[in-house]
Design an enzyme around this catalytic site. Structure first.
Site, PDB file in Angstrom:
ATOM      1  CE  LYS A 167       4.210  10.427  11.108  1.00  0.00           C
ATOM      2  NZ  LYS A 167       3.449   9.259  10.649  1.00  0.00           N
ATOM      3  CB  SER A 201       6.658   4.555  -0.197  1.00  0.00           C
ATOM      4  OG  SER A 201       6.982   5.849   0.255  1.00  0.00           O
ATOM      5  CB  THR A 202      10.960   2.911  -3.018  1.00  0.00           C
ATOM      6  OG1 THR A 202      10.939   1.518  -2.673  1.00  0.00           O
ATOM      7  CG2 THR A 202      12.285   3.224  -3.682  1.00  0.00           C
ATOM      8  CD  GLU A 203       6.940   9.447  -3.868  1.00  0.00           C
ATOM      9  OE1 GLU A 203       6.084   8.547  -3.922  1.00  0.00           O
ATOM     10  OE2 GLU A 203       6.673  10.652  -3.950  1.00  0.00           O
ATOM     11  N   GLY A 239      11.579   6.829   1.331  1.00  0.00           N
ATOM     12  CA  GLY A 239      12.897   6.334   1.751  1.00  0.00           C
ATOM     13  C   GLY A 239      14.020   7.103   1.063  1.00  0.00           C
ATOM     14  CD  GLU A 273      10.947  -3.629   5.194  1.00  0.00           C
ATOM     15  OE1 GLU A 273      10.613  -3.540   3.979  1.00  0.00           O
ATOM     16  OE2 GLU A 273      10.174  -3.919   6.104  1.00  0.00           O
ATOM     17  CB  CYS A 305       7.336  -4.507   2.253  1.00  0.00           C
ATOM     18  SG  CYS A 305       7.712  -5.294   3.806  1.00  0.00           S
ATOM     19  CD  GLU A 337       5.568  -2.053  -2.391  1.00  0.00           C
ATOM     20  OE1 GLU A 337       5.827  -0.859  -2.216  1.00  0.00           O
ATOM     21  OE2 GLU A 337       5.924  -2.958  -1.617  1.00  0.00           O
TER      22      GLU A 337
HETATM   23  P1  NDP Z   1       4.855   6.307   3.128  1.00  0.00           P
HETATM   24  O1  NDP Z   1       6.235   5.893   2.793  1.00  0.00           O
HETATM   25  O2  NDP Z   1       4.419   7.688   2.791  1.00  0.00           O
HETATM   26  O3  NDP Z   1       4.591   6.123   4.704  1.00  0.00           O
HETATM   27  C1  NDP Z   1       5.418   5.434   5.600  1.00  0.00           C
HETATM   28  C2  NDP Z   1       5.672   6.260   6.865  1.00  0.00           C
HETATM   29  O4  NDP Z   1       6.447   7.411   6.547  1.00  0.00           O
HETATM   30  C3  NDP Z   1       4.394   6.801   7.499  1.00  0.00           C
HETATM   31  O5  NDP Z   1       4.550   6.860   8.903  1.00  0.00           O
HETATM   32  C4  NDP Z   1       4.322   8.204   6.914  1.00  0.00           C
HETATM   33  O6  NDP Z   1       3.546   9.079   7.670  1.00  0.00           O
HETATM   34  C5  NDP Z   1       5.782   8.611   6.947  1.00  0.00           C
HETATM   35  N1  NDP Z   1       6.137   9.690   6.021  1.00  0.00           N
HETATM   36  C6  NDP Z   1       5.464  10.134   4.931  1.00  0.00           C
HETATM   37  N2  NDP Z   1       6.142  11.137   4.336  1.00  0.00           N
HETATM   38  C7  NDP Z   1       7.259  11.334   5.063  1.00  0.00           C
HETATM   39  C8  NDP Z   1       8.383  12.223   4.954  1.00  0.00           C
HETATM   40  N3  NDP Z   1       8.481  13.097   3.962  1.00  0.00           N
HETATM   41  N4  NDP Z   1       9.372  12.142   5.863  1.00  0.00           N
HETATM   42  C9  NDP Z   1       9.304  11.235   6.856  1.00  0.00           C
HETATM   43  N5  NDP Z   1       8.274  10.379   7.022  1.00  0.00           N
HETATM   44  C10 NDP Z   1       7.266  10.415   6.134  1.00  0.00           C
HETATM   45  O7  NDP Z   1       3.874   5.266   2.508  1.00  0.00           O
HETATM   46  P2  NDP Z   1       2.332   5.499   2.101  1.00  0.00           P
HETATM   47  O8  NDP Z   1       1.583   5.336   3.336  1.00  0.00           O
HETATM   48  O9  NDP Z   1       2.123   6.766   1.393  1.00  0.00           O
HETATM   49  O10 NDP Z   1       2.099   4.345   1.047  1.00  0.00           O
HETATM   50  C11 NDP Z   1       2.430   4.563  -0.329  1.00  0.00           C
HETATM   51  C12 NDP Z   1       3.004   3.334  -0.937  1.00  0.00           C
HETATM   52  O11 NDP Z   1       4.178   2.963  -0.245  1.00  0.00           O
HETATM   53  C13 NDP Z   1       2.116   2.108  -0.839  1.00  0.00           C
HETATM   54  O12 NDP Z   1       1.212   2.060  -1.870  1.00  0.00           O
HETATM   55  C14 NDP Z   1       3.114   0.999  -0.902  1.00  0.00           C
HETATM   56  O13 NDP Z   1       3.412   0.702  -2.234  1.00  0.00           O
HETATM   57  C15 NDP Z   1       4.339   1.575  -0.235  1.00  0.00           C
HETATM   58  N6  NDP Z   1       4.482   1.136   1.163  1.00  0.00           N
HETATM   59  C16 NDP Z   1       5.405   0.200   1.448  1.00  0.00           C
HETATM   60  C17 NDP Z   1       5.553  -0.252   2.727  1.00  0.00           C
HETATM   61  C18 NDP Z   1       6.548  -1.288   3.076  1.00  0.00           C
HETATM   62  O14 NDP Z   1       6.435  -1.911   4.122  1.00  0.00           O
HETATM   63  N7  NDP Z   1       7.547  -1.496   2.268  1.00  0.00           N
HETATM   64  C19 NDP Z   1       4.708   0.226   3.824  1.00  0.00           C
HETATM   65  C20 NDP Z   1       3.792   1.273   3.433  1.00  0.00           C
HETATM   66  C21 NDP Z   1       3.694   1.674   2.142  1.00  0.00           C
HETATM   67  P3  NDP Z   1       1.965   9.227   7.370  1.00  0.00           P
HETATM   68  O15 NDP Z   1       1.386   7.859   7.287  1.00  0.00           O
HETATM   69  O16 NDP Z   1       1.506   9.929   8.579  1.00  0.00           O
HETATM   70  O17 NDP Z   1       1.863   9.984   6.092  1.00  0.00           O
END
Ligand code: NDP
Length: 489
Positions: free
Chosen positions: A193, A246-248, A250, A267, A301, A398
């Protein structure tokens, strides 16, 4: 550099003529369906969404929004393909991975342009970093596919089954490669996904798999939003979950998987310290600081978002850094001279603005590179905060944008304490001429990766992952393979 030389450099007008990469090499279709069981199909949900360029807000294509039924179909297709794929002679599996790697190389210009259009990153990064590394991951894992018995002697490695993989928007194709290559090498099948804002290169990758004649159902792509990711996590027939984001989210995934016995790797975020000692080669360190935080607009990240600089050289380093910032070119991602591209989405831009405002309110001193930002799209200038206290949100949270928080230290012990004073533990950098100090610091830094006199270097052979709220599990190297195997021995 001597002061005189620096002054002469500062006097030079660094205006560059534009050098646009041609975008005609990519012809996006109007619509992309889901890729399930080797076919492109319309979503059962009947829903579609538009993916746009963050640099211009121009719509690029319509993409299927997969619902729970679609996810179910994709998992069933991956399950159906598993027997054949996992029983294939490992040397045959290798051949498919080699083919994919070669096709990625052959189509790298097209994919790099698509990545920059859909995600906003500068073409010189997608061309010189994302694409070569994505191909390297497939080459590397192609080499492992028939050597797993030697990687894990006397442990009888076996594939897990259907791997569910959820990736973010900051390195769309590269994160896909980090996840898909080891999964396939170990004999698993995949449901991937991609992120909502950057689905196009994953869909183009499906075409790469078709070209490589990968058996149907081995790689399935379900585009959509967070709900699609959630449906994948909830699916009862997955055997592994790999997530980067995101950690949230995760943490939510971890709660969801508790008690289900599904092995998972997470990660997550980071707040890396880039530590500069007074004996470091300062000009080189400044380049490393710039690369550490402004690479990919800071959407990284493991970005070096906290600069810890020894007090005796702090003024010099900050002055050099500000001067260097004024030479960064911000703008059109498809211009080969661009250093800093567009912010990936409006939501991310809002988040960066909110955190930057909090930094000013809490008392930090803001410096922004003088640059003209394009009228349309999402942009944020390279930013440095000085006078930052460790308790400020910009020192703890972050930001995931081109924003650096500068703090100082006097002794190595103080540097270490400040560097480790974070909920995260993904990466760190140490700049010093003393090898013994590098080793002393690396041993004590609570970070999965520690770079010495460099930053943001990646290699498929080198395991990458975090501690604490940065997640667990490793990607890359022998450790990364382990996450896609069970052991009967
Ligand atoms: P998310 O953690 O929401 O997105 C990462 C992936 O998870 C995307 O494919 C997203 O889908 C998917 N996702 C979102 N919600 C769920 C869920 N409940 N269950 C399963 N999968 C889900 O990151 P954001 O895009 O919202 O970014 C927010 C913050 O996260 C950033 O500001 C940054 O601080 C951090 N981040 C960190 C990353 C890293 O590499 N460590 C990468 C990205 C973000 P979709 O995009 O379709 O919503």
């Amino acid at each position: 550099m001597t002061d005189e030389l620096e002054q002469r450099h500062a006097a030079i007008d660094w205006e560059y003529a534009s050098a646009p990469e041609s975008r005609t090499i990519v012809q996006f279709r109007d619509r992309y369906g889901l890729v399930i069981g080797g076919e492109e199909i319309d979503p059962a949900s009947g829903e579609w969404f538009t993916t746009a360029s963050p640099a211009t807000e121009e719509p690029l294509a319509e993409v299927a929004l997969a619902g729970a039924k679609d996810v179910d179909r994709a998992v069933a297709a991956a399950r159906g393909a598993f027997d054949g794929w996992s029983r294939l002679r490992p040397a045959e599996r290798s051949k498919y991975l080699f083919r994919i790697a070669r096709i990625l190389q052959e189509r790298s210009r097209e994919l790099a342009v698509a990545e920059s259009l859909d995600g906003g990153k500068p073409i010189k990064e997608s061309r010189d970093v994302d694409l070569p590394l994505a191909a390297a991951h497939f080459f590397y894992h192609a080499g492992w596919a028939d050597k797993l018995e030697y990687a894990f002697p006397n442990r009888t490695p076996r594939p897990l089954g259907v791997a569910a993989q959820i990736i973010p928007w900051n390195f769309p194709l590269l994160m896909l490669a980090w996840k898909v290559a080891p999964a396939l090498a170990c004999g698993n099948t995949v449901v991937l996904k991609p992120a909502e804002t950057t689905p196009l290169t994953a869909l183009m990758f499906a075409d790469v798999c078709r070209q490589a004649e990968l058996p149907a159902g081995v790689v399935n792509i379900v585009t959509g939003d967070g709900e699609t990711g959630h449906a994948l996590v909830q699916h009862p027939d997955i055997d592994k979950l790999a997530f980067t984001g995101s950690t949230e989210v995760g943490k939510a995934i971890q709660r969801e998987l508790a008690g289900r016995g599904v092995p998972h790797t997470l990660e997550l975020g980071g707040k890396a310290a880039n530590i500069v000692f007074d004996d470091a080669a300062l000009d080189q360190a400044v380049e490393g600081i710039v690369n550490g935080i402004y690479f990919n607009q800071g959407h990284v990240c493991c970005a070096g978002s906290r600069l810890l600089v020894q007090e005796s050289v702090a003024d010099t380093v900050v002055a050099k850094l500000k001067r260097r910032l004024s030479t960064l070119r911000v703008g059109d991602p498809l211009d080969k001279n661009t250093d800093v591209g567009a912010i990936n989405s409006k939501a991310q831009l809002d988040r960066i603005r909110e955190l930057v405002a909090s930094g000013e309110e809490e008392g930090a001193e803001l410096y922004q590179a003088p640059c003209e930002l394009p009228e349309h799209g999402y942009w944020f200038p390279p930013t440095v905060f000085t006078n930052v206290a460790q308790s400020y949100r910009i020192a703890q949270e972050e930001i995931f944008g081109p924003v650096l928080s500068v703090m100082t230290f006097r002794t190595p012990a103080e540097a270490l304490e400040k560097a480790n004073n974070t909920a995260y533990g993904l990466s760190a950098g140490v700049w010093t001429e003393k090898g013994s100090r590098i080793l002393w610091m690396a041993e004590r830094l609570r970070a999965g990766v520690v770079w010495a006199n460099t930053f943001n270097r990646f290699d498929p052979a080198s395991p990458f992952g975090g501690y604490k709220e940065s997640g667990f599990g490793r990607e890359g190297g022998r450790h990364g393979l382990e996450a896609y195997l069970r052991f009967d021995g």
